[in-house]
Enzyme design. Structure first.
Site, PDB file in Angstrom:
ATOM      1  NE  ARG A  72      -4.179  -1.924   1.582  1.00 52.55           N
ATOM      2  CZ  ARG A  72      -4.275  -2.957   2.414  1.00 52.55           C
ATOM      3  NH1 ARG A  72      -3.531  -3.006   3.497  1.00 52.55           N
ATOM      4  NH2 ARG A  72      -5.108  -3.924   2.158  1.00 52.55           N
TER       5      ARG A  72
ATOM      6  CE  LYS B 174      -0.472  13.327 -15.086  1.00 58.82           C
ATOM      7  NZ  LYS B 174      -0.778  13.794 -16.458  1.00 58.82           N
TER       8      LYS B 174
ATOM      9  CD  GLU C 267       7.322  14.596 -23.430  1.00 60.66           C
ATOM     10  OE1 GLU C 267       6.732  15.650 -23.168  1.00 60.66           O
ATOM     11  OE2 GLU C 267       6.761  13.477 -23.456  1.00 60.66           O
TER      12      GLU C 267
ATOM     13  CE  LYS D 225       5.624  16.511 -14.908  1.00 64.09           C
ATOM     14  NZ  LYS D 225       5.678  15.253 -15.611  1.00 64.09           N
TER      15      LYS D 225
ATOM     16  CD  GLU E 232      -3.757  15.812 -16.534  1.00 66.39           C
ATOM     17  OE1 GLU E 232      -2.623  15.359 -16.351  1.00 66.39           O
ATOM     18  OE2 GLU E 232      -4.480  15.506 -17.486  1.00 66.39           O
TER      19      GLU E 232
ATOM     20  NE  ARG F 225       0.917  16.342 -13.714  1.00 66.51           N
ATOM     21  CZ  ARG F 225       1.532  15.598 -12.822  1.00 66.51           C
ATOM     22  NH1 ARG F 225       1.215  15.677 -11.553  1.00 66.51           N
ATOM     23  NH2 ARG F 225       2.480  14.747 -13.194  1.00 66.51           N
TER      24      ARG F 225
ATOM     25  CG  ASN G 153      -1.331  15.358 -20.966  1.00 67.88           C
ATOM     26  OD1 ASN G 153      -0.301  14.692 -20.806  1.00 67.88           O
ATOM     27  ND2 ASN G 153      -2.314  15.351 -20.093  1.00 67.88           N
TER      28      ASN G 153
ATOM     29  CG  HIS H 169       1.481  13.993 -24.415  1.00 65.88           C
ATOM     30  ND1 HIS H 169       2.227  15.123 -24.703  1.00 65.88           N
ATOM     31  CD2 HIS H 169       2.303  13.193 -23.682  1.00 65.88           C
ATOM     32  CE1 HIS H 169       3.431  15.004 -24.156  1.00 65.88           C
ATOM     33  NE2 HIS H 169       3.503  13.851 -23.537  1.00 65.88           N
TER      34      HIS H 169
ATOM     35  CG  HIS I 164      -0.814   9.265 -25.060  1.00 69.47           C
ATOM     36  ND1 HIS I 164      -1.374   9.797 -23.925  1.00 69.47           N
ATOM     37  CD2 HIS I 164       0.516   9.248 -24.832  1.00 69.47           C
ATOM     38  CE1 HIS I 164      -0.421  10.091 -23.050  1.00 69.47           C
ATOM     39  NE2 HIS I 164       0.735   9.776 -23.585  1.00 69.47           N
TER      40      HIS I 164
ATOM     41  CG  HIS J 154       6.016   9.024 -24.854  1.00 67.39           C
ATOM     42  ND1 HIS J 154       4.632   8.957 -24.786  1.00 67.39           N
ATOM     43  CD2 HIS J 154       6.356  10.186 -24.239  1.00 67.39           C
ATOM     44  CE1 HIS J 154       4.182  10.025 -24.150  1.00 67.39           C
ATOM     45  NE2 HIS J 154       5.206  10.783 -23.805  1.00 67.39           N
TER      46      HIS J 154
HETATM   47  P1  NAD Z   1      12.358   4.273 -22.226  1.00 64.62           P
HETATM   48  O1  NAD Z   1      12.235   4.226 -20.771  1.00 64.62           O
HETATM   49  O2  NAD Z   1      11.805   3.141 -23.022  1.00 64.62           O
HETATM   50  O3  NAD Z   1      13.880   4.474 -22.604  1.00 64.62           O
HETATM   51  C1  NAD Z   1      14.236   4.524 -23.959  1.00 64.62           C
HETATM   52  C2  NAD Z   1      15.356   3.540 -24.305  1.00 64.62           C
HETATM   53  O4  NAD Z   1      16.580   4.089 -23.851  1.00 64.62           O
HETATM   54  C3  NAD Z   1      15.226   2.163 -23.669  1.00 64.62           C
HETATM   55  O5  NAD Z   1      15.557   1.199 -24.632  1.00 64.62           O
HETATM   56  C4  NAD Z   1      16.288   2.182 -22.561  1.00 64.62           C
HETATM   57  O6  NAD Z   1      16.821   0.908 -22.320  1.00 64.62           O
HETATM   58  C5  NAD Z   1      17.325   3.097 -23.143  1.00 64.62           C
HETATM   59  N1  NAD Z   1      18.116   3.835 -22.167  1.00 64.62           N
HETATM   60  C6  NAD Z   1      17.672   4.459 -21.052  1.00 64.62           C
HETATM   61  N2  NAD Z   1      18.659   5.151 -20.484  1.00 64.62           N
HETATM   62  C7  NAD Z   1      19.773   4.956 -21.233  1.00 64.62           C
HETATM   63  C8  NAD Z   1      21.095   5.435 -21.176  1.00 64.62           C
HETATM   64  N3  NAD Z   1      21.479   6.327 -20.263  1.00 64.62           N
HETATM   65  N4  NAD Z   1      21.974   5.004 -22.117  1.00 64.62           N
HETATM   66  C9  NAD Z   1      21.588   4.144 -23.087  1.00 64.62           C
HETATM   67  N5  NAD Z   1      20.332   3.686 -23.216  1.00 64.62           N
HETATM   68  C10 NAD Z   1      19.432   4.096 -22.304  1.00 64.62           C
HETATM   69  O7  NAD Z   1      11.641   5.582 -22.825  1.00 64.62           O
HETATM   70  P2  NAD Z   1      11.527   7.084 -22.352  1.00 64.62           P
HETATM   71  O8  NAD Z   1      11.436   7.856 -23.597  1.00 64.62           O
HETATM   72  O9  NAD Z   1      12.531   7.450 -21.357  1.00 64.62           O
HETATM   73  O10 NAD Z   1      10.121   7.125 -21.609  1.00 64.62           O
HETATM   74  C11 NAD Z   1       8.931   6.920 -22.291  1.00 64.62           C
HETATM   75  C12 NAD Z   1       7.850   6.585 -21.303  1.00 64.62           C
HETATM   76  O11 NAD Z   1       7.679   7.658 -20.380  1.00 64.62           O
HETATM   77  C13 NAD Z   1       6.510   6.343 -21.932  1.00 64.62           C
HETATM   78  O12 NAD Z   1       5.958   5.171 -21.414  1.00 64.62           O
HETATM   79  C14 NAD Z   1       5.688   7.526 -21.494  1.00 64.62           C
HETATM   80  O13 NAD Z   1       4.318   7.243 -21.382  1.00 64.62           O
HETATM   81  C15 NAD Z   1       6.292   7.842 -20.179  1.00 64.62           C
HETATM   82  N6  NAD Z   1       6.077   9.221 -19.712  1.00 64.62           N
HETATM   83  C16 NAD Z   1       5.608   9.400 -18.471  1.00 64.62           C
HETATM   84  C17 NAD Z   1       5.428  10.668 -17.973  1.00 64.62           C
HETATM   85  C18 NAD Z   1       4.995  10.868 -16.551  1.00 64.62           C
HETATM   86  O14 NAD Z   1       4.711  12.001 -16.176  1.00 64.62           O
HETATM   87  N7  NAD Z   1       4.948   9.850 -15.742  1.00 64.62           N
HETATM   88  C19 NAD Z   1       5.739  11.778 -18.774  1.00 64.62           C
HETATM   89  C20 NAD Z   1       6.229  11.564 -20.058  1.00 64.62           C
HETATM   90  C21 NAD Z   1       6.393  10.270 -20.519  1.00 64.62           C
HETATM   91  N1  GLY Z   2       3.682  14.387 -18.560  1.00 60.80           N
HETATM   92  C1  GLY Z   2       2.436  14.900 -18.139  1.00 60.80           C
HETATM   93  C2  GLY Z   2       2.288  15.118 -16.681  1.00 60.80           C
HETATM   94  O1  GLY Z   2       3.154  14.800 -15.913  1.00 60.80           O
HETATM   95  O2  GLY Z   2       1.282  15.605 -16.260  1.00 60.80           O
END
Ligand code: NAD
Ligand code: GLY
Length: 377
Positions: free
Chosen positions: A129, A151, A193, A234, A244, A248, A252, A255, A259, A274
């Protein structure tokens, strides 16, 4: 002995109430300091969640740092890529953390990109939890966006990020030296981003990006500066509207389209990641805004030109393997979390740095726009 603290990482404070305030530290070499900084949070054990690629590069370094600071530490490693943000990936991470006997007073450490951060954060939100967690983002995207703001979540086959929780980290360590090993493609994806923050509410920052984007890619001082500017922006939004209910949603921008594209490409990172979906989405959001007479075509062109110069896709035709027709895109958008009573909400723009929330957008208007975009190739 744990590593000495680096000289002066940049710091952004996130002043949330209820004892949930935390710092985002930005600088080179912070992975090696994770142990000392985690120990300062009073934890005795840490479950490090990461993916295979990042484990190979930084897994030993962070584990040694944590152990040197007196923490019991173990790694849980998932496959790289969006497909790990799934029910199966979530179950594997939770069971891995339980097998490591991670308790409430311990820490979950998310070492990796946004996939790992969202997945590990959701596991931390729900395990026993709620367990505290630390974000150690290693992609540009994660450093400027996903590691901040709490998030967390996974994807459903029915849509992106549809199962999740708000769970704030206790600390974010953005080691900008880890970006030196990131592929060009992933740097570009994260850069979408970065540009987004300028497009939402800071025209001066977008102009700064147009001049300085190469320094972000090459690891000059512009990189840390850009990460700090984005995190500051942010953090401000998150503190004003954590859940949100309003502002907030601006984060997006791009997005709703992005998405939908990710869903239509089956979350297959080989086809679309992404940030690439976001880049196309940003260009579409500005072209749609121009079509609705909200901003000039010249500004929409400036946005697309800059993203393209940085090597990002800006057109639906650039989605490898295609993305279906206008109805498929509309159906995919209908699962967006901003949908209310079936009506689509978009983030649109009156200009660069002048984005706003536009509820109740007519589906027919969107369909006509998408049909034209698909015809334009
Ligand atoms: P990811 O986590 O898939 O990383 C991209 C690739 O880079 C992967 O293959 C990973 O193994 C590789 N990698 C990571 N760090 C590395 C490094 N230092 N050196 C070499 N390779 C490395 O993708 P991402 O673009 O970081 O994240 C995308 C995700 O984030 C999506 O699922 C998206 O929905 C989410 N997201 C969430 C929020 C939030 O607020 N929570 C905001 C934006 C995006
Ligand atoms: N990436 C969108 C949010 O954090 O609200």
């Amino acid at each position: 002995m744990s590593a000495p603290m680096s000289d002066a990482p940049l710091a952004v404070h996130v002043p949330l109430d209820g004892g949930r305030a935390y710092d985002i530290l930005i600088g080179r070499g912070l992975v090696a300091e994770a142990g000392a900084r985690a120990a300062a949070l009073g934890a005795r054990a840490a479950g490090i969640v990461t993916d295979e690629t990042v484990a190979e590069l930084y897994g030993a370094r962070i584990r040694e740092s944590l152990e040197a600071a007196g923490l019991r530490a173990g790694l849980i490693v998932v496959a790289p890529g969006e497909a790990s943000k799934s029910y199966a990936g979530y179950a594997a991470v939770c069971d891995g953390l339980l097998a490591l006997k991670i308790e409430r007073g311990d820490l979950v450490v998310a070492l990796g990109g946004g996939v790992v951060g969202d997945l590990a954060g959701f596991a931390a939100a729900t395990l026993r939890r709620g367990v505290r967690f630390v974000q150690v983002p290693t992609t540009l995207l994660a450093q400027v966006d996903s590691s901040v703001g709490g998030k967390t979540g996974i994807n459903s086959p029915l849509g992106k990020n549809l199962v999740g929780a708000f769970h704030q980290p206790r600390l974010v360590l953005a080691d900008t030296a880890t970006l030196d090993t990131l592929s060009e493609r992933e740097m570009r994806a994260g850069y979408a981003e970065v540009a987004k923050y300028g497009l939402i509410g800071d025209a001066d920052f977008f102009g700064w990006c147009e001049t300085n984007w190469r320094g972000i890619f090459s690891g000059g001082p512009e990189r840390d500066e850009a990460v700090a500017i984005c995190c500051r922006a942010k953090a401000g939004v998150v503190v004003r509207d954590e859940r949100e209910d309003g502002e907030r949603a601006l984060l997006n921008l791009g997005h709703t389209f992005g998405h939908a594209l990710e869903r239509l490409t089956g979350y297959d990172s080989a086809r679309l990641v992404h940030g690439e979906g976001v880049a196309i989405g940003l260009a579409l959001a500005f072209r749609f805004s121009a079509r609705l007479g909200l901003c000039s075509g010249q500004e929409a062109g400036r946005v697309a030109n800059h993203l393209a110069l940085a090597g990002l896709p800006t057109r639906l035709a650039q989605v490898p393997g295609g993305c279906g027709d206008a109805d498929a895109l509309l159906d995919a958008m209908a699962q967006d979390k901003k949908v209310r009573d079936g009506a689509l909400t978009f983030i649109l723009a009156r200009g660069i740095g002048r984005s706003f929330i536009a509820p109740g957008i007519d589906r027919a208007e969107v369909r006509a726009f998408l049909e034209d975009e698909l015809r334009a190739g």
